[in-house]
Design a protein around this motif. Structure first.
Motif, PDB file in Angstrom:
ATOM      1  N   ASP A  58      20.261  20.935   3.689  1.00 29.19           N
ATOM      2  CA  ASP A  58      19.857  20.941   5.099  1.00 29.19           C
ATOM      3  C   ASP A  58      20.259  22.237   5.787  1.00 29.19           C
ATOM      4  O   ASP A  58      19.496  22.807   6.577  1.00 29.19           O
ATOM      5  CB  ASP A  58      20.500  19.753   5.828  1.00 29.19           C
ATOM      6  CG  ASP A  58      19.928  18.419   5.365  1.00 29.19           C
ATOM      7  OD1 ASP A  58      18.846  18.432   4.749  1.00 29.19           O
ATOM      8  OD2 ASP A  58      20.572  17.381   5.616  1.00 29.19           O
ATOM      9  N   PHE A  59      21.480  22.712   5.501  1.00 34.32           N
ATOM     10  CA  PHE A  59      21.971  23.948   6.109  1.00 34.32           C
ATOM     11  C   PHE A  59      21.105  25.135   5.696  1.00 34.32           C
ATOM     12  O   PHE A  59      20.737  25.974   6.511  1.00 34.32           O
ATOM     13  CB  PHE A  59      23.430  24.185   5.704  1.00 34.32           C
ATOM     14  CG  PHE A  59      24.055  25.405   6.335  1.00 34.32           C
ATOM     15  CD1 PHE A  59      24.609  25.359   7.602  1.00 34.32           C
ATOM     16  CD2 PHE A  59      24.081  26.612   5.645  1.00 34.32           C
ATOM     17  CE1 PHE A  59      25.169  26.481   8.179  1.00 34.32           C
ATOM     18  CE2 PHE A  59      24.646  27.747   6.209  1.00 34.32           C
ATOM     19  CZ  PHE A  59      25.186  27.674   7.483  1.00 34.32           C
ATOM     20  N   ALA A  60      20.792  25.208   4.397  1.00 38.14           N
ATOM     21  CA  ALA A  60      19.973  26.308   3.887  1.00 38.14           C
ATOM     22  C   ALA A  60      18.591  26.293   4.536  1.00 38.14           C
ATOM     23  O   ALA A  60      18.068  27.335   4.952  1.00 38.14           O
ATOM     24  CB  ALA A  60      19.851  26.212   2.373  1.00 38.14           C
ATOM     25  N   LYS A  61      18.003  25.107   4.647  1.00 33.09           N
ATOM     26  CA  LYS A  61      16.670  24.994   5.250  1.00 33.09           C
ATOM     27  C   LYS A  61      16.686  25.378   6.723  1.00 33.09           C
ATOM     28  O   LYS A  61      15.821  26.117   7.197  1.00 33.09           O
ATOM     29  CB  LYS A  61      16.155  23.566   5.076  1.00 33.09           C
ATOM     30  CG  LYS A  61      14.720  23.371   5.534  1.00 33.09           C
ATOM     31  CD  LYS A  61      14.236  21.953   5.225  1.00 33.09           C
ATOM     32  CE  LYS A  61      12.785  21.782   5.668  1.00 33.09           C
ATOM     33  NZ  LYS A  61      12.298  20.393   5.369  1.00 33.09           N
ATOM     34  N   ALA A  62      17.701  24.906   7.425  1.00 33.53           N
ATOM     35  CA  ALA A  62      17.793  25.178   8.864  1.00 33.53           C
ATOM     36  C   ALA A  62      18.019  26.655   9.164  1.00 33.53           C
ATOM     37  O   ALA A  62      17.606  27.164  10.205  1.00 33.53           O
ATOM     38  CB  ALA A  62      18.921  24.343   9.474  1.00 33.53           C
ATOM     39  N   ASN A  63      18.668  27.363   8.229  1.00 35.01           N
ATOM     40  CA  ASN A  63      19.017  28.767   8.468  1.00 35.01           C
ATOM     41  C   ASN A  63      18.210  29.743   7.610  1.00 35.01           C
ATOM     42  O   ASN A  63      18.552  30.915   7.520  1.00 35.01           O
ATOM     43  CB  ASN A  63      20.514  28.970   8.225  1.00 35.01           C
ATOM     44  CG  ASN A  63      21.361  28.268   9.267  1.00 35.01           C
ATOM     45  OD1 ASN A  63      21.552  28.767  10.371  1.00 35.01           O
ATOM     46  ND2 ASN A  63      21.848  27.070   8.934  1.00 35.01           N
ATOM     47  N   ASN A  64      17.149  29.235   6.989  1.00 32.71           N
ATOM     48  CA  ASN A  64      16.247  30.074   6.197  1.00 32.71           C
ATOM     49  C   ASN A  64      16.995  30.843   5.113  1.00 32.71           C
ATOM     50  O   ASN A  64      16.823  32.048   4.928  1.00 32.71           O
ATOM     51  CB  ASN A  64      15.473  31.046   7.103  1.00 32.71           C
ATOM     52  CG  ASN A  64      14.290  31.675   6.402  1.00 32.71           C
ATOM     53  OD1 ASN A  64      13.671  31.052   5.539  1.00 32.71           O
ATOM     54  ND2 ASN A  64      13.971  32.912   6.752  1.00 32.71           N
TER      55      ASN A  64
END
Length: 334
Positions: free
Chosen positions: A3-9
């Motif tokens: 989720d963190f990776a997706k949210a922060n590209n």
């Protein structure tokens, strides 16, 4: 993390390989300063980058601010001459070097690999040397970014940030010379990486597990060496033999070349790309009093499992031969 990776590209490489192999394949450029949250970040010197492992606080500060500080290290020169013999690998070379200089021989210093012998080494070989520089206490290991490095970058669609050369009058705190043609297969005995002896002295020690993989020796060149030795033979029925490509790219190349079929037909356990037993993760953890021979990076007490277990370090050739023999062995004995 997903989720963190997706949210922060942020690129997310779950299940696609060991971080250092993924970094070399996709990101590292000569002239960069790279921080990683793992001590073997020094691998990136294979492409002329200054990679080094840092602690959580320094890593977080670097992520948030894009800056940090590094005490400029002294340099130790390793002049490499000659060429490795056919039955000797870069793994044998770096273990030989660490055995001579010691586990603290280059503490907070740069191991600079240079000379005509250095030019004969492939990018995979250079990764093997730089990767284990930290096992001599070094801040990093580094090669000059030469034509081989430039060709590698071009093949992977990247350009260097900068190409640096040591000045003719550069000052080194120490200098060593290693004739590659005189290096022989070696093994690091428990429980220290600098406890290095000629491989013959460790031959005959019974093993329970063999591991071919890790950020040090999980590349296609290592898998080819192992597959050539084990083709048409069988893993000892006393041994678990884990074969773990260092990245998905390597896995697919090995699949294409039929190497994985060779390993599986011999009775090896082929794993998805990951660190595996190198640091005692769930795959292949060794039990009480068990013995492992490994192409991993370290052999500290409890590194790969139970505190009473023992880890020997060797090359892909030695590990594969040992898996067949059921005891530490050289390919010539198989």
């Amino acid at each position: 993390m997903r989720d963190f990776a997706k949210a922060n590209n942020i690129d997310f490489w779950e299940g696609k390989g060991v971080c250092h192999q993924v970094m070399i394949e996709n990101y590292v450029r000569p002239g960069e300063l790279i921080f990683g949250a793992d001590s073997h970040t020094c691998s990136y010197g294979a492409l002329g980058a200054f990679g080094t492992g840092v602690g959580c606080t320094d890593f977080l500060y670097g992520m948030v601010t894009g800056t940090s500080w590094v005490l400029v290290p002294e340099s130790v020169k390793f002049n490499l001459t000659g060429k490795l013999q056919e039955d000797v690998t870069a793994r044998d070379l770096i273990l030989t070097i660490i055995g001579e200089v010691g586990a603290n021989g280059c503490s907070y210093q740069v191991m600079e690999f240079t000379g005509e012998g250095a030019k004969t080494l492939s990018i995979s070989d250079r990764m093997t040397l730089c990767n284990m520089a930290v096992e001599a206490g070094a801040k990093t290991g580094i090669f000059e970014a030469d034509e081989k490095a430039m060709d590698y970058l071009k093949e992977h669609g990247r350009e260097p940030k900068a190409v640096f050369h040591s000045d003719p009058d550069a000052k080194y705190v120490r200098e060593y010379t290693f004739d590659l043609s005189k290096v022989r297969p070696v093994v690091a005995r428990p429980d220290f990486v600098d406890n290095v002896v000629p491989a013959e002295e460790a031959c005959g020690i019974e093993i329970n597990e063999a591991f071919l993989g890790s950020c040090n020796n999980g590349r296609i060149e290592d898998l080819r060496v192992g597959a050539e030795i084990i083709k048409g033979k069988k893993v000892s029925d006393k041994v678990r033999f884990l074969v773990v490509p260092a990245s998905q790219t390597i896995y697919r190349q090995a699949l294409k070349e039929g190497l994985l079929d060779i390993f599986m037909e011999a009775g090896a356990i082929v794993m998805n790309p990951n660190c595996s037993v190198c640091w005692g993760s769930c795959q292949g953890v060794i039990g009480e009093n068990e013995v492992l021979i490994s192409t991993g990076t370290r052999n500290f007490k409890g590194r790969a499992g139970h505190p009473s277990s023992k880890v020997y370090l060797g090359s892909a050739a030695t590990v594969t031969a040992s898996a067949i023999a059921g005891k530490i062995a050289l390919p010539s004995e198989i």
